[in-house]
Enzyme design. Structure first.
Site, mmCIF file in Angstrom:
data_model
loop_
_atom_site.group_PDB
_atom_site.id
_atom_site.type_symbol
_atom_site.label_atom_id
_atom_site.label_comp_id
_atom_site.label_asym_id
_atom_site.label_seq_id
_atom_site.Cartn_x
_atom_site.Cartn_y
_atom_site.Cartn_z
ATOM 1 N N HIS A 131 0.831 -1.211 0.000
ATOM 2 C CA HIS A 131 0.000 0.000 0.000
ATOM 3 C C HIS A 131 0.864 1.259 0.000
ATOM 4 O O HIS A 131 2.043 1.222 0.368
ATOM 5 C CB HIS A 131 -0.912 0.040 1.229
ATOM 6 C CG HIS A 131 -2.123 -0.832 1.088
ATOM 7 N ND1 HIS A 131 -2.092 -2.171 1.410
ATOM 8 C CD2 HIS A 131 -3.379 -0.569 0.653
ATOM 9 C CE1 HIS A 131 -3.294 -2.690 1.183
ATOM 10 N NE2 HIS A 131 -4.087 -1.747 0.720
ATOM 11 N N LYS A 135 -0.662 4.883 4.422
ATOM 12 C CA LYS A 135 -1.539 3.940 5.139
ATOM 13 C C LYS A 135 -1.043 3.745 6.577
ATOM 14 O O LYS A 135 0.153 3.582 6.805
ATOM 15 C CB LYS A 135 -1.594 2.591 4.388
ATOM 16 C CG LYS A 135 -2.574 1.620 5.028
ATOM 17 C CD LYS A 135 -3.011 0.522 4.079
ATOM 18 C CE LYS A 135 -3.968 -0.465 4.728
ATOM 19 N NZ LYS A 135 -5.250 0.161 5.124
HETATM 20 N N1 LIG Z 1 -12.945 -1.167 2.771
HETATM 21 C C1 LIG Z 1 -12.337 -0.687 1.686
HETATM 22 O O1 LIG Z 1 -12.609 -1.107 0.541
HETATM 23 C C2 LIG Z 1 -11.327 0.390 1.856
HETATM 24 C C3 LIG Z 1 -11.014 0.819 3.111
HETATM 25 N N2 LIG Z 1 -10.169 1.879 3.289
HETATM 26 C C4 LIG Z 1 -9.993 2.321 4.655
HETATM 27 O O2 LIG Z 1 -10.709 3.537 4.817
HETATM 28 C C5 LIG Z 1 -10.089 4.320 5.824
HETATM 29 C C6 LIG Z 1 -9.804 5.723 5.273
HETATM 30 O O3 LIG Z 1 -8.836 5.624 4.261
HETATM 31 P P1 LIG Z 1 -8.311 6.927 3.495
HETATM 32 O O4 LIG Z 1 -9.468 7.660 2.903
HETATM 33 O O5 LIG Z 1 -7.215 6.503 2.632
HETATM 34 O O6 LIG Z 1 -7.732 7.778 4.726
HETATM 35 P P2 LIG Z 1 -7.567 9.340 4.870
HETATM 36 O O7 LIG Z 1 -6.628 9.559 6.002
HETATM 37 O O8 LIG Z 1 -7.269 9.963 3.538
HETATM 38 O O9 LIG Z 1 -9.042 9.838 5.278
HETATM 39 C C7 LIG Z 1 -9.613 9.592 6.524
HETATM 40 C C8 LIG Z 1 -10.599 10.686 6.789
HETATM 41 O O10 LIG Z 1 -11.295 10.340 7.977
HETATM 42 C C9 LIG Z 1 -11.333 11.487 8.795
HETATM 43 N N3 LIG Z 1 -11.394 11.148 10.216
HETATM 44 C C10 LIG Z 1 -10.387 10.801 11.056
HETATM 45 N N4 LIG Z 1 -10.850 10.620 12.302
HETATM 46 C C11 LIG Z 1 -12.186 10.861 12.232
HETATM 47 C C12 LIG Z 1 -13.223 10.854 13.191
HETATM 48 N N5 LIG Z 1 -12.977 10.570 14.484
HETATM 49 N N6 LIG Z 1 -14.487 11.142 12.782
HETATM 50 C C13 LIG Z 1 -14.744 11.450 11.494
HETATM 51 N N7 LIG Z 1 -13.797 11.491 10.537
HETATM 52 C C14 LIG Z 1 -12.528 11.191 10.903
HETATM 53 C C15 LIG Z 1 -10.070 12.252 8.492
HETATM 54 O O11 LIG Z 1 -10.286 13.599 8.859
HETATM 55 P P3 LIG Z 1 -9.139 14.525 9.471
HETATM 56 O O12 LIG Z 1 -8.251 14.833 8.297
HETATM 57 O O13 LIG Z 1 -9.883 15.669 10.025
HETATM 58 O O14 LIG Z 1 -8.396 13.687 10.493
HETATM 59 C C16 LIG Z 1 -9.946 12.038 6.994
HETATM 60 O O15 LIG Z 1 -10.639 13.015 6.262
HETATM 61 C C17 LIG Z 1 -8.831 3.552 6.251
HETATM 62 O O16 LIG Z 1 -9.135 2.774 7.395
HETATM 63 C C18 LIG Z 1 -8.574 2.640 5.057
HETATM 64 O O17 LIG Z 1 -7.829 1.506 5.353
HETATM 65 C C19 LIG Z 1 -9.587 2.511 2.238
HETATM 66 C C20 LIG Z 1 -9.836 2.096 0.959
HETATM 67 C C21 LIG Z 1 -10.746 1.007 0.661
HETATM 68 O O1 LIG Z 2 -5.876 2.224 3.218
HETATM 69 C C1 LIG Z 2 -6.077 1.919 2.021
HETATM 70 O O2 LIG Z 2 -5.713 2.644 1.095
HETATM 71 C C2 LIG Z 2 -6.788 0.683 1.733
HETATM 72 N N1 LIG Z 2 -7.302 0.027 2.729
HETATM 73 C C3 LIG Z 2 -8.048 -1.177 2.656
HETATM 74 C C4 LIG Z 2 -7.312 -2.286 3.409
HETATM 75 O O3 LIG Z 2 -6.800 -2.014 4.506
HETATM 76 O O4 LIG Z 2 -7.297 -3.405 2.927
HETATM 77 C C5 LIG Z 2 -8.481 -1.542 1.265
HETATM 78 C C6 LIG Z 2 -7.535 -1.157 0.174
HETATM 79 O O5 LIG Z 2 -6.547 -2.126 0.063
HETATM 80 C C7 LIG Z 2 -6.968 0.242 0.333
#
Ligand SMILES: NC(=O)C1=CN([C@@H]2O[C@H](COP(=O)(O)OP(=O)(O)OC[C@H]3O[C@@H](n4cnc5c(N)ncnc54)[C@H](OP(=O)(O)O)[C@@H]3O)[C@@H](O)[C@H]2O)C=CC1
Ligand SMILES: O=C(O)C1=N[C@H](C(=O)O)C[C@H](O)C1
Length: 242
Positions: A131, A135
């Protein structure tokens, strides 16, 4: 036209989700980040999509329950307590939690379960994920989901067989274990390979994500699908009919 609210809306996935919601012709009612009011968001939405942080989960589930609406949880890095909270919420509302919302990974998990069931314990299982440098959790939620699929195929519990990283004098590989390795760097959206390794032959099953649009599209499909469902805990294979 479902009214969808995003938790983590300014993040990488939040941005991809806004594009996917608009592309699907749905109504994006707004989003929140760290200091946002999740109950106010839930009051405007018909369904919540959460891609934020594990620390937010309890509040997000509480807001969905309070509003009586479904929630898709895509956040990874969840522990045992988080899963317990999700099970408890699913008594009152529809909840879908998954480490990966893409069609490709959902099918990959099915193939991994099949392979693990058909190949004997003399086939070692190792899961490698790569990743982007931003991450924060490891192993990835997807790697753990694939590990659960492999363990399920073998009829064992992942918690008892997982080896989450190796360092130093580790000793020889314990038969039946399922190993995890995590690489971090660059802008990789998410690569996963499950290796099955035997004497003289190897089988590897991989999924490579080229961008976040696949996760966003799957999450929007899950949100649509959850609307009108009975309370309960649902899965991506149910959404995608796999
Ligand atoms: N299930 C799936 O298919 C996938 C899952 N993911 C997961 O999604 C999550 C987010 O990934 P990603 O978008 O890359 O991360 P980012 O860090 O880019 O975004 C996370 C966002 O969540 C916000 N956030 C943090 N804490 C809180 C809170 N307490 N309440 C509300 N919002 C909050 C952050 O805001 P702030 O900047 O204000 O802290 C930020 O805008 C990760 O856990 C990732 O692993 C990602 C891709 C695919
Ligand atoms: O944090 C990410 O970017 C992603 N998170 C998910 C994971 O933890 O598997 C899904 C995807 O791989 C991207």
């Amino acid at each position: 036209m479902p009214r969808i609210g995003i938790i983590g809306s300014a993040g990488r996935m939040g941005n991809a989700l806004q594009a996917a919601i608009t592309a699907a012709g749905h109504d994006y009612v707004g989003g929140i980040d760290k200091d946002g009011d999740v109950r106010a968001l839930a009051a405007q939405a018909e369904v919540l999509v959460d891609f934020s942080a594990p620390t937010a989960l309890e509040f997000n589930l509480d807001a969905a329950i309070h509003a009586g609406i479904p929630i898709v949880v895509g956040t990874t890095g969840l522990g045992e307590r988080h899963h317990w909270l999700i099970d408890a919420a699913a008594v009152s509302i529809p909840v879908l939690q998954t480490g990966n919302t893409s069609l490709g990974v959902t099918l990959l998990a099915h193939l991994v379960r099949e392979a693990a069931a058909r190949l004997g314990e003399d086939w070692d299982i190792e899961i490698v994920e790569t990743h982007h440098r931003m991450k924060v959790d490891a192993p990835s939620g997807t790697a753990l989901l694939l590990g659960e699929a492999a363990a399920g195929g073998r009829g064992v519990h992942l918690a008892e067989e997982a080896v989450r990283g190796r360092d130093g004098i580790t000793g020889v590989r314990k038969p039946g274990t399922i190993g995890f390795a995590s690489l971090r760097g660059g802008s990789v959206a998410g690569d996963h390979t499950v290796h099955f390794l035997a004497d003289n032959e190897r089988l590897s099953l991989s999924h490579l994500a080229e961008n976040r649009a696949i996760f966003a599209k799957g999450a929007v499909r899950a949100a649509e699908w959850l609307l009108g469902k009975e309370p309960g805990r649902y899965t991506m294979p149910q959404v995608l009919g796999l």
